[in-house]
Design a protein around this motif. Structure first.
Motif, PDB file in Angstrom:
ATOM      1  N   GLY A  30     -11.765  -3.667   0.470  1.00 14.64           N
ATOM      2  CA  GLY A  30     -12.944  -3.157   1.148  1.00 14.64           C
ATOM      3  C   GLY A  30     -14.089  -2.837   0.203  1.00 14.64           C
ATOM      4  O   GLY A  30     -15.159  -2.440   0.643  1.00 14.64           O
ATOM      5  N   THR A  31     -13.882  -3.020  -1.101  1.00 14.19           N
ATOM      6  CA  THR A  31     -14.948  -2.716  -2.062  1.00 14.19           C
ATOM      7  C   THR A  31     -15.492  -3.966  -2.737  1.00 14.19           C
ATOM      8  O   THR A  31     -16.338  -3.862  -3.618  1.00 14.19           O
ATOM      9  CB  THR A  31     -14.439  -1.753  -3.165  1.00 14.19           C
ATOM     10  OG1 THR A  31     -13.375  -2.383  -3.868  1.00 14.19           O
ATOM     11  CG2 THR A  31     -13.974  -0.445  -2.576  1.00 14.19           C
ATOM     12  N   THR A  62      -6.073   0.731  -0.553  1.00 19.44           N
ATOM     13  CA  THR A  62      -7.429   0.932  -0.050  1.00 19.44           C
ATOM     14  C   THR A  62      -7.685   2.418   0.112  1.00 19.44           C
ATOM     15  O   THR A  62      -6.750   3.188   0.328  1.00 19.44           O
ATOM     16  CB  THR A  62      -7.648   0.197   1.295  1.00 19.44           C
ATOM     17  OG1 THR A  62      -9.009   0.367   1.691  1.00 19.44           O
ATOM     18  CG2 THR A  62      -6.729   0.699   2.386  1.00 19.44           C
ATOM     19  N   ASN A  63      -8.930   2.793   0.008  1.00 21.25           N
ATOM     20  CA  ASN A  63      -9.322   4.167   0.306  1.00 21.25           C
ATOM     21  C   ASN A  63      -9.698   4.317   1.772  1.00 21.25           C
ATOM     22  O   ASN A  63      -9.985   5.406   2.229  1.00 21.25           O
ATOM     23  CB  ASN A  63     -10.518   4.585  -0.562  1.00 21.25           C
ATOM     24  CG  ASN A  63     -10.138   4.729  -2.012  1.00 21.25           C
ATOM     25  OD1 ASN A  63      -8.985   5.000  -2.328  1.00 21.25           O
ATOM     26  ND2 ASN A  63     -11.086   4.543  -2.893  1.00 21.25           N
ATOM     27  N   ASN A  64      -9.707   3.216   2.489  1.00 19.00           N
ATOM     28  CA  ASN A  64     -10.092   3.227   3.897  1.00 19.00           C
ATOM     29  C   ASN A  64      -8.962   3.739   4.773  1.00 19.00           C
ATOM     30  O   ASN A  64      -7.787   3.574   4.452  1.00 19.00           O
ATOM     31  CB  ASN A  64     -10.466   1.814   4.362  1.00 19.00           C
ATOM     32  CG  ASN A  64     -11.674   1.289   3.652  1.00 19.00           C
ATOM     33  OD1 ASN A  64     -12.637   1.998   3.438  1.00 19.00           O
ATOM     34  ND2 ASN A  64     -11.629   0.028   3.266  1.00 19.00           N
ATOM     35  N   LYS A  65      -9.337   4.311   5.897  1.00 20.80           N
ATOM     36  CA  LYS A  65      -8.346   4.665   6.909  1.00 20.80           C
ATOM     37  C   LYS A  65      -7.916   3.371   7.589  1.00 20.80           C
ATOM     38  O   LYS A  65      -8.661   2.392   7.635  1.00 20.80           O
ATOM     39  CB  LYS A  65      -8.943   5.628   7.924  1.00 20.80           C
ATOM     40  CG  LYS A  65      -9.298   6.957   7.306  1.00 20.80           C
ATOM     41  CD  LYS A  65      -9.936   7.867   8.308  1.00 20.80           C
ATOM     42  CE  LYS A  65     -10.292   9.169   7.607  1.00 20.80           C
ATOM     43  NZ  LYS A  65     -11.163   9.981   8.387  1.00 20.80           N
ATOM     44  N   ASP A  68     -10.251   1.732   9.963  1.00 18.58           N
ATOM     45  CA  ASP A  68     -11.452   1.158   9.346  1.00 18.58           C
ATOM     46  C   ASP A  68     -11.258  -0.313   9.000  1.00 18.58           C
ATOM     47  O   ASP A  68     -12.229  -1.053   8.871  1.00 18.58           O
ATOM     48  CB  ASP A  68     -11.834   1.924   8.086  1.00 18.58           C
ATOM     49  CG  ASP A  68     -12.355   3.317   8.389  1.00 18.58           C
ATOM     50  OD1 ASP A  68     -12.745   3.560   9.549  1.00 18.58           O
ATOM     51  OD2 ASP A  68     -12.357   4.157   7.473  1.00 18.58           O
ATOM     52  N   ILE A  69     -10.013  -0.737   8.858  1.00 21.21           N
ATOM     53  CA  ILE A  69      -9.746  -2.138   8.539  1.00 21.21           C
ATOM     54  C   ILE A  69     -10.210  -3.037   9.688  1.00 21.21           C
ATOM     55  O   ILE A  69     -10.634  -4.161   9.470  1.00 21.21           O
ATOM     56  CB  ILE A  69      -8.253  -2.354   8.214  1.00 21.21           C
ATOM     57  CG1 ILE A  69      -7.906  -1.586   6.929  1.00 21.21           C
ATOM     58  CG2 ILE A  69      -7.922  -3.830   8.044  1.00 21.21           C
ATOM     59  CD1 ILE A  69      -6.439  -1.556   6.605  1.00 21.21           C
ATOM     60  N   TYR A  72     -13.639  -3.810   9.019  1.00 22.42           N
ATOM     61  CA  TYR A  72     -13.704  -4.720   7.877  1.00 22.42           C
ATOM     62  C   TYR A  72     -13.486  -6.154   8.344  1.00 22.42           C
ATOM     63  O   TYR A  72     -14.276  -7.037   8.059  1.00 22.42           O
ATOM     64  CB  TYR A  72     -12.648  -4.308   6.841  1.00 22.42           C
ATOM     65  CG  TYR A  72     -12.533  -5.254   5.675  1.00 22.42           C
ATOM     66  CD1 TYR A  72     -13.447  -5.194   4.632  1.00 22.42           C
ATOM     67  CD2 TYR A  72     -11.518  -6.193   5.616  1.00 22.42           C
ATOM     68  CE1 TYR A  72     -13.348  -6.057   3.558  1.00 22.42           C
ATOM     69  CE2 TYR A  72     -11.418  -7.053   4.543  1.00 22.42           C
ATOM     70  CZ  TYR A  72     -12.329  -6.981   3.521  1.00 22.42           C
ATOM     71  OH  TYR A  72     -12.227  -7.838   2.466  1.00 22.42           O
TER      72      TYR A  72
END
Length: 105
Positions: A30-31, A62-65, A68-69, A72
């Motif tokens: 995600g980054t 990932t730092n995403n919840k 949130d994917i 993405y």
């Protein structure tokens, strides 16, 4: 790696390696930069490995919840939602960068 492969014409070789490596670790999903192109290549890799599960596992950080994917990439998130093929391990850890002391000695 992907951008270098684009410049020197080896993108197909790199994609083959990423698709068929015995295990693939994607760090900090995600980054990445070059969003649409990178997402499309990432989608190809995930689809290839998902279709050949369990021969080609993928590990992702990932730092995403998790939800949130879906923002993405919905197709990738759909594959990551398959409880028969996916083991999710949720970890709550402090950001090590905030606690890092710099020693310039």
């Amino acid at each position: 790696i992907v951008f270098t492969a684009l410049q020197d014409g080896t993108i197909n070789d790199v994609m083959h390696i990423l698709c068929t490596a015995p295990i693939l670790l994607i760090d900090d999903m995600g980054t990445e930069h070059g969003k649409e192109f990178v997402k499309s290549k990432f989608r190809e890799i995930v689809h290839y490995r998902y279709a050949r599960w369990p021969e080609f596992p993928i590990a992702i950080t990932t730092n995403n919840k998790f939800m949130d994917i879906y923002r993405y990439d919905a197709r990738v998130a759909s594959r990551f939602s398959d409880n028969e093929k996916v083991n999710r391990h949720l970890m709550h850890v402090d950001d090590y960068r905030r606690h890092k002391t710099v020693n310039y000695a």
